[in-house]
Design an enzyme around this catalytic site. Structure first.
Site, short mmCIF file in Angstrom:
data_model
loop_
_atom_site.label_atom_id
_atom_site.label_comp_id
_atom_site.label_asym_id
_atom_site.label_seq_id
_atom_site.Cartn_x
_atom_site.Cartn_y
_atom_site.Cartn_z
N GLY A 1 -4.79 -8.77 -8.17
CA GLY A 1 -3.59 -8.85 -7.34
C GLY A 1 -2.54 -7.88 -7.81
CD GLU B 1 4.47 -4.29 -15.29
OE1 GLU B 1 4.18 -5.49 -15.09
OE2 GLU B 1 4.72 -3.49 -14.37
CD GLU C 1 0.56 -6.51 -14.32
OE1 GLU C 1 -0.07 -7.54 -14.08
OE2 GLU C 1 1.06 -5.79 -13.43
NE ARG D 1 0.15 0.62 -9.69
CZ ARG D 1 1.41 0.25 -9.69
NH1 ARG D 1 2.35 1.17 -9.77
NH2 ARG D 1 1.76 -1.02 -9.61
#
Length: 716
Positions: free
Chosen positions: A254, A363, A376, A380
């Site tokens: 997700g 993060e 996480e 990118r």
């Protein structure tokens, strides 16, 4: 960048150091202008690269495509004095064409792709790879969203000897998956929140981060991976009970607010589990402890193909709505310096452990007690990366391109300048113990501009744009995916703009952003969040840095309102728009009839209009009379007013009320009038006919539960 206007004061050692630092930075900026190559292949060879990239396919649209082309063209001009040194091929859907999207006009060439949902175009890996072959590109840039985190894209491109401007497929598999990345983080002894995979680590013989051996974590064994997943309601209930409520149920694949649900009680868990599974079909699911009163901090990582990785400071993205970032800032100011340095070191360790290449973001959640937990890694470029660019003076898309060409970090000019090294030298830099530690320059506030209506639960919408006027200044910069005469289509991302404000301090940056947003003028078929953002930035809690990840959702629950124009002023402006439109329509009809030889009764040229408006449950009835070419007389109960009115060429009205001029625009919708006064929006409802059902927007009718002519009973 220019600094703020200086207040006269007695110079100190600190101010002198600051002035010297700015002088040095300007000198370095001048050194950037010296060219070391005339062409891309020559540059690649001179800087120790291994692959020339002169043609790039942009597998994205909107502001991502705009930002990529603007950044790399700026770099190309600095390096070669030729902004067209890199050829860009853009993917274009029929919807983007009809919306007159800006990125299409910026590209050097374009490739037509099917329209509809992104699985037919920008997220379709096979289509992207096919286009890369057909147009003979040497590199593919995917940006963020769509296919940017799909490991199959770099995997297939690698087999065709086409560079992917991002991480390798193995690193993406290892860190792009939320479950796998948390296991890798635990293996590297990075703190994590309690979750369904707590304590799981990779066996020591399955990896090595020894640069000589060149072996890295490329995958997580299935048995370990499956142990971290929750299969079914029973396992989820057991895990949540062990962790303790409240918890978060997350889909490993997700993102962007999808596949995530907060659960406060066991009774809510089964429904939340089904919702997460439905939003991200086929994705593994895990349960994690919900951290309350936390800040969302992230580290920008940049790594090359030779095992070097560095941190480019951090960002604070705690202002979120339903886990979607709204306002970002850099650098982080809330974490203790020693703790923040450890967070940066952990991020670099993670990148090296999996052999990460290119730009990525680690993060964390930072707690009130000074502890932190890994959340996480996004494999990118992030939407908010310009925050880092402005405080580090590093062009990240250009850095991605150079890394994809095999140029090592210590040969990239922006990196050498950041570490206070000669930009024309090829000397090695010890990034673990540099001679000069990089320091962030000033503070940046970023605000996302979206086509969402704050008054209706931030419902996104689409439509055309009549005006978009952003006034940039020495400290404010922004970019948009649309312009006047353009628009947003139903499949487009609701974010169509991003604004950034720089200041010497956080306070100056906030002030610069507030002024920029107040001067930003957007007129279109859709509402935006601009006025709401101003209200957030002016909130004392934000200005005093007393916020957390739940702050904005709490304000929304309390129905915090954006700033509105004075009700009386808004009523007068709306009534004048309605009356002036109707009077002009009658006058034009009368004139057209005369041209046809028809003389209508003078009674058709009524000069008085009765206007009925409803605002917050109160009905206002006004009589508006045109008494001259540029003047109207308004009466409401015992209150009267004369107003000078001038019609503007773009459909707006210029009014003079109580000696103050106001520029106003009105948009008539199905059941309401939307009035904008000096960039402040107010809504007035029309008189509602209870016998008519109207939809405020397009949609799908699922069921009709009452047939024509059937009696409707009260309470049913």
């Amino acid at each position: 960048m220019s600094s703020e206007g200086q207040v006269q004061s007695t110079p100190t050692l600190a101010t002198a150091a600051s002035i010297n630092k700015n002088v040095l930075r300007r000198q370095k900026s001048k050194m950037k202008g010296k060219s070391i190559a005339a062409t891309v292949p020559e540059l690649m060879k001179n800087l120790g690269g291994n692959k020339s990239i002169q043609k790039i396919l942009i597998a994205n649209n909107g502001i991502a495509a705009v930002k990529c082309m603007r950044s790399i063209r700026r770099w190309a001009y600095e390096m070669f004095r030729n902004e067209k040194a890199i050829h860009f091929v853009a993917m274009v859907t029929p919807e983007d064409l009809s919306a007159n999207a800006d990125y299409i006009k910026m590209a050097d060439s374009y490739a037509h792709v099917p329209g509809g949902a992104n699985n037919h175009n920008y997220a379709n890996v096979d289509l992207i790879v096919n286009l890369a072959q057909r147009y003979s590109v040497e590199g593919v840039w995917a940006g963020w969203g769509h296919a940017s985190e799909n490991p199959k894209l770099p995997e297939k491109l690698y087999k065709l000897n086409i560079a992917f401007l991002g991480p390798s497929a193995s690193a993406m598999w290892a860190l792009g998956d939320k479950i796998a990345s948390s296991i890798v983080a635990q293996t590297a002894n990075v703190p994590t929140l309690p979750w369904s995979g707590s304590g799981l680590k990779l066996p020591t013989d399955s990896y090595s981060n020894d640069e000589i051996e060149g072996q890295y974590v490329s995958s997580v064994p299935d048995d370990i991976y499956n142990s971290a997943c929750v299969h079914g309601v029973e396992r989820a209930m057991k895990t949540a009970s062990e962790i303790g409520y409240p918890v978060m149920i997350k889909a490993s694949e997700g993102g962007g607010g999808k596949g995530i649900r907060k659960v406060s009680t066991p009774e809510d868990l089964p429904a939340a589990l089904r919702q997460v599974a439905a939003e991200v079909p086929g994705s593994p699911i895990f349960v994690m402890k919900l951290a309350t009163k936390s800040r969302h901090l992230e580290v920008q990582v940049l790594a090359d193909q030779y095992g070097n990785a560095i941190s480019l400071f951090g960002r604070d993205c705690s202002i979120q709505r339903r886990h979607q970032k709204i306002i970002e800032e850099a650098p982080t100011t809330i974490a203790v310096q020693s703790v923040w340095q450890q967070m940066e070191a952990d991020a670099v360790t993670l990148a090296k452990l999996v052999g990460y290449v290119s730009a990525g973001t680690v993060e964390y959640l930072y707690h009130e007690d000074g502890s932190y937990a890994y959340l996480e890694l996004n494999p990118r470029l992030q939407v908010e990366h310009p925050c880092t660019e402005m405080i580090a003076d590093v062009n990240l898309p250009a850095a991605q391109l150079q890394i994809a060409m095999g140029i090592p970090l210590h040969r990239i000019r922006d990196i050498r300048i950041l570490y206070n090294e000669d930009p024309h030298s090829d000397s090695l830099i010890d990034f673990t113990k540099p001679i000069h530690n990089p320091e962030p320059h000033g503070h940046v506030i970023a605000a996302r501009i979206t086509s969402e209506n704050p008054d209706e639960g931030f419902k996104p919408s689409s439509g055309t744009v009549q005006e978009l006027n952003f006034r940039s200044s020495k400290n404010v910069w922004g970019y948009f995916s649309v312009s006047a005469a353009g628009g947003l289509h139903e499949f487009a991302d609701s974010q169509f703009g991003h604004c950034f404000a720089w200041g010497e301090t956080r306070e100056y940056a906030i002030s610069n952003m507030v002024m920029a947003l107040k001067e930003l003028s957007i007129r279109g078929d859709f509402r935006t969040t601009v006025e709401y953002l101003v209200r957030l930035l002016e909130d004392p809690a934000f200005q005093n840095n007393q916020i957390d990840t739940g702050w904005l959702d709490a304000l929304i629950a309390e129905k915090m309102k954006k700033g509105e124009a004075c009700t009386t002023t808004a009523l007068v402006c709306t009534a004048l728009h309605i009356s002036d439109n109707k009077y002009r329509a009658r006058f034009d009809f009368y004139g057209n009839s005369l041209e046809k030889g028809q003389v209508l009764a003078l009674s058709t040229l009524l000069t008085t209009e009765i206007v009925e408006l409803i605002h917050q449950g109160v009905k206002y009835v006004m009589a508006v009379t045109k008494i001259s070419d540029t003047c109207y007389y308004i009466k409401c109960n015992d209150w009267t007013m004369e107003v000078d009115v001038y019609r503007l060429s773009d459909g707006g009205l210029l009014l003079s009320l109580d000696g103050i001029s106001r520029t106003t625009y009105m948009k008539e919708e199905i059941d309401r009038y939307r009035i904008t006064i000096n960039n402040q929006t107010s809504i007035f409802e029309k008189e509602n006919d209870p016998s008519l059902l109207r939809s405020p927007s397009a949609g799908k009718l699922l069921n009709v539960i009452v047939q024509d002519g059937e009696h409707v009973y009260a309470g049913k």
